[in-house]
Design a protein around this motif. Structure first.
Motif, PDB file in Angstrom:
ATOM      1  N   VAL A  58      41.397  46.184  23.550  1.00 56.20           N
ATOM      2  CA  VAL A  58      40.710  46.875  24.821  1.00 56.20           C
ATOM      3  C   VAL A  58      41.317  46.135  26.184  1.00 56.20           C
ATOM      4  O   VAL A  58      41.658  46.796  27.189  1.00 56.20           O
ATOM      5  CB  VAL A  58      39.366  46.865  24.955  1.00 56.20           C
ATOM      6  N   THR A  59      41.293  44.919  26.102  1.00 54.24           N
ATOM      7  CA  THR A  59      41.750  44.042  27.261  1.00 54.24           C
ATOM      8  C   THR A  59      43.334  44.355  27.583  1.00 54.24           C
ATOM      9  O   THR A  59      43.965  44.698  28.824  1.00 54.24           O
ATOM     10  CB  THR A  59      41.724  42.498  27.158  1.00 54.24           C
ATOM     11  N   LEU A  61      44.989  47.029  26.470  1.00 60.84           N
ATOM     12  CA  LEU A  61      45.067  48.495  27.052  1.00 60.84           C
ATOM     13  C   LEU A  61      44.903  48.739  28.349  1.00 60.84           C
ATOM     14  O   LEU A  61      45.712  49.287  29.051  1.00 60.84           O
ATOM     15  CB  LEU A  61      44.077  49.362  26.192  1.00 60.84           C
ATOM     16  N   LEU A  62      43.785  47.990  28.879  1.00 55.96           N
ATOM     17  CA  LEU A  62      43.346  48.123  30.231  1.00 55.96           C
ATOM     18  C   LEU A  62      44.487  47.551  31.133  1.00 55.96           C
ATOM     19  O   LEU A  62      44.929  47.762  32.291  1.00 55.96           O
ATOM     20  CB  LEU A  62      42.038  47.557  30.609  1.00 55.96           C
ATOM     21  N   ASN A  63      44.974  46.439  30.795  1.00 54.43           N
ATOM     22  CA  ASN A  63      46.073  45.612  31.442  1.00 54.43           C
ATOM     23  C   ASN A  63      47.389  46.481  31.467  1.00 54.43           C
ATOM     24  O   ASN A  63      47.962  46.628  32.632  1.00 54.43           O
ATOM     25  CB  ASN A  63      46.380  44.464  30.942  1.00 54.43           C
ATOM     26  N   VAL A  65      47.521  49.644  31.403  1.00 52.97           N
ATOM     27  CA  VAL A  65      47.253  50.870  32.137  1.00 52.97           C
ATOM     28  C   VAL A  65      47.428  50.672  33.736  1.00 52.97           C
ATOM     29  O   VAL A  65      47.973  51.092  34.666  1.00 52.97           O
ATOM     30  CB  VAL A  65      45.769  51.553  32.000  1.00 52.97           C
ATOM     31  N   ILE A  66      46.704  49.278  33.873  1.00 57.54           N
ATOM     32  CA  ILE A  66      46.673  48.837  35.517  1.00 57.54           C
ATOM     33  C   ILE A  66      48.200  48.652  35.989  1.00 57.54           C
ATOM     34  O   ILE A  66      48.753  48.582  36.871  1.00 57.54           O
ATOM     35  CB  ILE A  66      45.980  47.626  35.678  1.00 57.54           C
TER      36      ILE A  66
END
Length: 74
Positions: A58-59, A61-63, A65-66
């Motif tokens: 999840v981390t 994935l979010l990184n 995307v950002i």
């Protein structure tokens, strides 16, 4: 004639009482069903949170995307 009307009124009152009791019972039943659905959803959410904290996916994935958003902006 009067006796028949009184009998009909008594039957109508009994039917109304039965209907009222049935509605109250069903209201309690649907409340219990909602509670079970909420407990199930909370259980799935807890499993998802446990998985998300145990793995690093999840981390990442979010990184990702950002980073993509920041690359698009700059």
């Amino acid at each position: 004639m009067l006796r028949t009307l009184v009998s009909l009124q008594v039957l109508a009152l009994r039917a109304g009482d039965r209907l009222r009791r049935q509605l109250i019972e069903e209201r309690g039943q649907s409340t219990a069903e909602y509670a079970l659905v909420l407990l199930g959803a909370a259980g799935v959410a807890l499993l998802l949170i446990a998985w998300a904290t145990k793995t690093d996916k999840v981390t990442r994935l979010l990184n990702g995307v950002i980073d993509r958003v920041l690359d698009q902006v700059s």
